[in-house]
Design an enzyme around this catalytic site. Structure first.
Site, short mmCIF file in Angstrom:
data_model
loop_
_atom_site.label_atom_id
_atom_site.label_comp_id
_atom_site.label_asym_id
_atom_site.label_seq_id
_atom_site.Cartn_x
_atom_site.Cartn_y
_atom_site.Cartn_z
CE LYS A 85 64.94 -55.41 22.49
NZ LYS A 85 66.25 -54.72 22.53
CG HIS A 87 61.56 -52.01 24.20
ND1 HIS A 87 62.54 -51.21 23.70
CD2 HIS A 87 62.12 -52.66 25.25
CE1 HIS A 87 63.65 -51.37 24.41
NE2 HIS A 87 63.41 -52.24 25.36
CG ASP A 118 68.49 -57.11 21.72
OD1 ASP A 118 67.49 -57.74 21.33
OD2 ASP A 118 68.42 -56.18 22.55
CE1 TYR A 156 67.42 -50.71 24.63
CE2 TYR A 156 68.78 -52.12 23.26
CZ TYR A 156 67.83 -51.97 24.24
OH TYR A 156 67.31 -53.09 24.85
P1 NAD Z 1 73.94 -57.58 31.13
O1 NAD Z 1 73.49 -58.52 32.17
O2 NAD Z 1 74.28 -58.08 29.78
O3 NAD Z 1 75.16 -56.81 31.77
C1 NAD Z 1 76.04 -56.01 31.07
C2 NAD Z 1 77.09 -55.50 32.06
O4 NAD Z 1 77.67 -56.60 32.77
C3 NAD Z 1 78.24 -54.81 31.37
O5 NAD Z 1 77.96 -53.44 31.18
C4 NAD Z 1 79.39 -55.03 32.34
O6 NAD Z 1 79.32 -54.10 33.39
C5 NAD Z 1 79.06 -56.40 32.91
N1 NAD Z 1 79.75 -57.49 32.19
C6 NAD Z 1 79.48 -57.96 30.94
N2 NAD Z 1 80.28 -58.98 30.64
C7 NAD Z 1 81.10 -59.17 31.71
C8 NAD Z 1 82.15 -60.08 31.99
N3 NAD Z 1 82.50 -61.03 31.14
N4 NAD Z 1 82.76 -59.97 33.20
C9 NAD Z 1 82.39 -59.02 34.09
N5 NAD Z 1 81.41 -58.14 33.88
C10 NAD Z 1 80.75 -58.21 32.69
O7 NAD Z 1 72.82 -56.40 31.04
P2 NAD Z 1 72.08 -55.56 29.93
O8 NAD Z 1 73.00 -54.83 29.06
O9 NAD Z 1 71.04 -54.80 30.63
O10 NAD Z 1 71.32 -56.69 29.07
C11 NAD Z 1 71.85 -57.23 27.89
C12 NAD Z 1 71.09 -56.75 26.68
O11 NAD Z 1 69.70 -57.05 26.80
C13 NAD Z 1 71.09 -55.23 26.52
O12 NAD Z 1 72.31 -54.72 26.07
C14 NAD Z 1 69.95 -55.04 25.57
O13 NAD Z 1 70.32 -55.38 24.26
C15 NAD Z 1 68.94 -56.05 26.12
N6 NAD Z 1 67.98 -55.43 27.08
C16 NAD Z 1 66.66 -55.47 26.77
C17 NAD Z 1 65.73 -54.92 27.63
C18 NAD Z 1 64.28 -54.98 27.28
O14 NAD Z 1 63.47 -54.32 27.93
N7 NAD Z 1 63.90 -55.73 26.28
C19 NAD Z 1 66.14 -54.29 28.81
C20 NAD Z 1 67.50 -54.26 29.11
C21 NAD Z 1 68.41 -54.85 28.26
#
Ligand code: NAD
Length: 275
Positions: free
Chosen positions: A73, A106, A43, A48
């Site tokens: 997106k 998005h 994704d 990004y």
């Molecule tokens: P997430 O909830 O996936 O959190 C990621 C963070 O959680 C990592 O950087 C790390 O600090 C921690 N983490 C991950 N795995 C872990 C584990 N096993 N143990 C401990 N800590 C851990 O948050 P995100 O990155 O904001 O969301 C995931 C994806 O969603 C993004 O990378 C992106 O692709 C998408 N996204 C989309 C939007 C949108 O507006 N559509 C907004 C934000 C994110």
């Protein structure tokens, strides 16, 4: 890996790899690690600024694109029919692909009132065979209703912030009724205190899993598509290793009690930035 059949018949992996805030350099290595670990969906987004790196990783992985599922997106700055078509071509050039699997609006950015027109560009790309599925992100029920009233091709997913502190039951029910999958972003609430919740810690002990795995499993059993992000190889593996246990109905009910309607990100009606 489990696959979900979208409302147009396309199959999408229920768990994918998110790459928000991973820079163009690191994204190559972490995406490659994810693909090696068994992830088949990635994704990314225009916003990004790492699509070129994602494309490099796809190529380097040696896995044919037909076996992967790539999402991008269009950012708010490129909303509007022609600008969206242009943004799509730019993303495709960076990704090095000739066809995308899923393209999303998005944010609705309702102040600018361009999301319907933007979505029409996605419909054109779909009809032209440039993208296998189209959808939206951060759409509230009011935005979805308006879109569904006017669109020709209904969105296959609505990618929204969702985690145990923001469970989004109303949008989930609406989307289910309309045959739209909810895709959870920020599924782990970016880690931290949510892992310290007693319920999550208790279930982690019960199943000999980590708190992150319990939360990701909850998303899967909520029938959501989920896209956790990590740049740490061990966590990348950990986050996909959730298909060998099942939470009971009581466990699911206990996690449901953690909902407190608390967002990390902005409410979609307040996210109108255009740059
Ligand atoms: P997430 O909830 O996936 O959190 C990621 C963070 O959680 C990592 O950087 C790390 O600090 C921690 N983490 C991950 N795995 C872990 C584990 N096993 N143990 C401990 N800590 C851990 O948050 P995100 O990155 O904001 O969301 C995931 C994806 O969603 C993004 O990378 C992106 O692709 C998408 N996204 C989309 C939007 C949108 O507006 N559509 C907004 C934000 C994110």
């Amino acid at each position: 890996m489990l696959y979900k059949t979208l409302n147009n018949g396309v199959e999408m992996p229920q768990l994918g790899f998110g790459v928000y805030k991973v820079d163009e350099e690191d994204v190559v290595e972490s995406t490659l690690k994810a693909i090696e670990s068994g992830y088949r969906a990635i994704d990314t987004a225009q916003y990004y600024h790492n699509e070129r790196g994602v494309g490099e990783a796809i190529k380097a992985s040696g896995i044919p694109h037909e076996d992967l599922f790539i999402t991008s997106k269009v950012w708010n700055s490129h909303q509007g029919y022609n600008k969206t078509l242009q943004a799509f071509e730019e993303s495709m050039e960076k990704l090095g692909l000739d066809r995308l699997d899923l393209y999303l609006v998005h944010w609705p950015a309702p102040e600018h009132d361009l999301y319907i027109e933007t979505y029409e560009a996605l419909e054109k790309l779909y009809k032209d065979g440039r993208v296998r599925a189209i959808g939206v992100s951060n759409f509230e029920i009011e935005h979805l209703k308006r879109l569904l009233d006017t669109c020709e091709i209904p969105p296959v997913v609505n990618q929204i912030e969702c985690h145990p502190y923001l469970q989004q039951h109303e949008i989930k029910a609406f989307c289910k009724e309309k045959d739209i999958f909810v895709e959870s972003w920020g599924p782990l609430r970016r880690g931290g205190s949510i892992f310290e919740e007693d319920t999550i810690k208790r279930l982690a002990q019960k199943y000999e899993k980590t708190p992150a795995q319990i939360i990701l499993r909850w998303h899967i059993q909520e029938n959501a598509i989920v896209i956790p992000k990590s740049v740490t190889p061990s966590r990348i593996k950990e986050n996909i290793n959730i298909f060998d246990f099942t939470l009971t109905n009581d466990d699911m009910a206990d996690i449901r009690l953690l909902d407190r309607n608390e967002r990390m990100g902005k409410h979609p009606n307040e996210m109108n930035i255009m740059e």
